[in-house]
Design a protein around this motif. Sequence first.
Motif, PDB file in Angstrom:
ATOM      1  N   VAL A   8     -93.784 -48.658 -24.498  1.00  0.00           N
ATOM      2  CA  VAL A   8     -94.643 -48.319 -23.377  1.00  0.00           C
ATOM      3  C   VAL A   8     -95.433 -49.692 -23.035  1.00  0.00           C
ATOM      4  CG1 VAL A   8     -96.527 -47.140 -22.334  1.00  0.00           C
ATOM      5  CG2 VAL A   8     -94.963 -45.967 -23.821  1.00  0.00           C
ATOM      6  N   ARG A   9     -95.115 -50.319 -21.807  1.00  0.00           N
ATOM      7  CA  ARG A   9     -95.755 -51.792 -21.663  1.00  0.00           C
ATOM      8  C   ARG A   9     -97.003 -51.402 -21.070  1.00  0.00           C
ATOM      9  NH1 ARG A   9     -92.976 -55.780 -22.883  1.00  0.00           N
ATOM     10  NH2 ARG A   9     -93.879 -57.274 -21.346  1.00  0.00           N
ATOM     11  N   THR A  10     -98.366 -52.150 -21.637  1.00  0.00           N
ATOM     12  CA  THR A  10     -99.596 -51.825 -21.347  1.00  0.00           C
ATOM     13  C   THR A  10    -100.392 -53.076 -21.626  1.00  0.00           C
ATOM     14  OG1 THR A  10    -101.503 -50.520 -21.263  1.00  0.00           O
ATOM     15  CG2 THR A  10    -100.112 -50.080 -22.960  1.00  0.00           C
ATOM     16  N   GLY A  75     -96.615 -38.095 -25.862  1.00  0.00           N
ATOM     17  CA  GLY A  75     -96.371 -38.576 -24.648  1.00  0.00           C
ATOM     18  C   GLY A  75     -97.171 -37.887 -23.421  1.00  0.00           C
ATOM     19  N   GLU A  76     -97.250 -36.823 -23.442  1.00  0.00           N
ATOM     20  CA  GLU A  76     -98.091 -36.251 -22.646  1.00  0.00           C
ATOM     21  C   GLU A  76     -99.533 -36.800 -22.624  1.00  0.00           C
ATOM     22  OE1 GLU A  76     -98.966 -33.379 -19.285  1.00  0.00           O
ATOM     23  OE2 GLU A  76     -97.102 -34.218 -20.335  1.00  0.00           O
ATOM     24  N   HIS A  77    -100.171 -36.804 -23.834  1.00  0.00           N
ATOM     25  CA  HIS A  77    -101.434 -37.327 -23.908  1.00  0.00           C
ATOM     26  C   HIS A  77    -101.644 -38.891 -23.468  1.00  0.00           C
ATOM     27  CE1 HIS A  77    -105.743 -37.223 -24.844  1.00  0.00           C
ATOM     28  NE2 HIS A  77    -105.400 -38.407 -25.600  1.00  0.00           N
ATOM     29  N   LEU A  78    -100.618 -39.711 -23.907  1.00  0.00           N
ATOM     30  CA  LEU A  78    -100.636 -41.123 -23.606  1.00  0.00           C
ATOM     31  C   LEU A  78    -100.412 -41.157 -21.907  1.00  0.00           C
ATOM     32  CD1 LEU A  78    -100.750 -44.120 -24.150  1.00  0.00           C
ATOM     33  CD2 LEU A  78     -98.300 -43.975 -24.770  1.00  0.00           C
ATOM     34  N   ALA A  88     -95.534 -44.449 -18.369  1.00  0.00           N
ATOM     35  CA  ALA A  88     -94.556 -43.559 -18.663  1.00  0.00           C
ATOM     36  C   ALA A  88     -93.916 -43.512 -20.062  1.00  0.00           C
ATOM     37  CB  ALA A  88     -93.445 -43.488 -17.641  1.00  0.00           C
ATOM     38  N   VAL A  89     -93.772 -42.477 -20.763  1.00  0.00           N
ATOM     39  CA  VAL A  89     -93.165 -42.397 -22.146  1.00  0.00           C
ATOM     40  C   VAL A  89     -91.793 -42.012 -22.041  1.00  0.00           C
ATOM     41  CG1 VAL A  89     -93.548 -41.731 -24.426  1.00  0.00           C
ATOM     42  CG2 VAL A  89     -95.434 -42.115 -22.983  1.00  0.00           C
TER      43      VAL A  89
END
Length: 97
Positions: A8-10, A75-78, A88-89
């Motif tokens: 995940v790019r951030t 995934g949902e939490h992130l 987006a995961v």
Amino acid sequence: MPRSEAHVRTPRSQRHLTRLCEHFATAVPVKWTADQGLIDFGFGTCRIDATDDSLTLHADSDDDIGLARVEYLVGEHLERAGARESLAVDWQPAGGR
């Protein structure tokens, strides 16, 4: 052992790592530093690696059901926590699956 990974790019990777770990630490064993975390759900684990511009999530479990639960929870939490960045995961199978 089923395994999967997500990249995940951030630019806020360390902040997201800390928030994920603090969130799950209220319910399950979690260890973390500024650039790595480990969440142990009992039915599976998620190791999180943070660099300057991304998070790499490594999910492991003894079975596919446990792996799916780890992927969903993390995934949902992130994605919710990173909604402003449109994070987006996208989990992909990793070696051993």
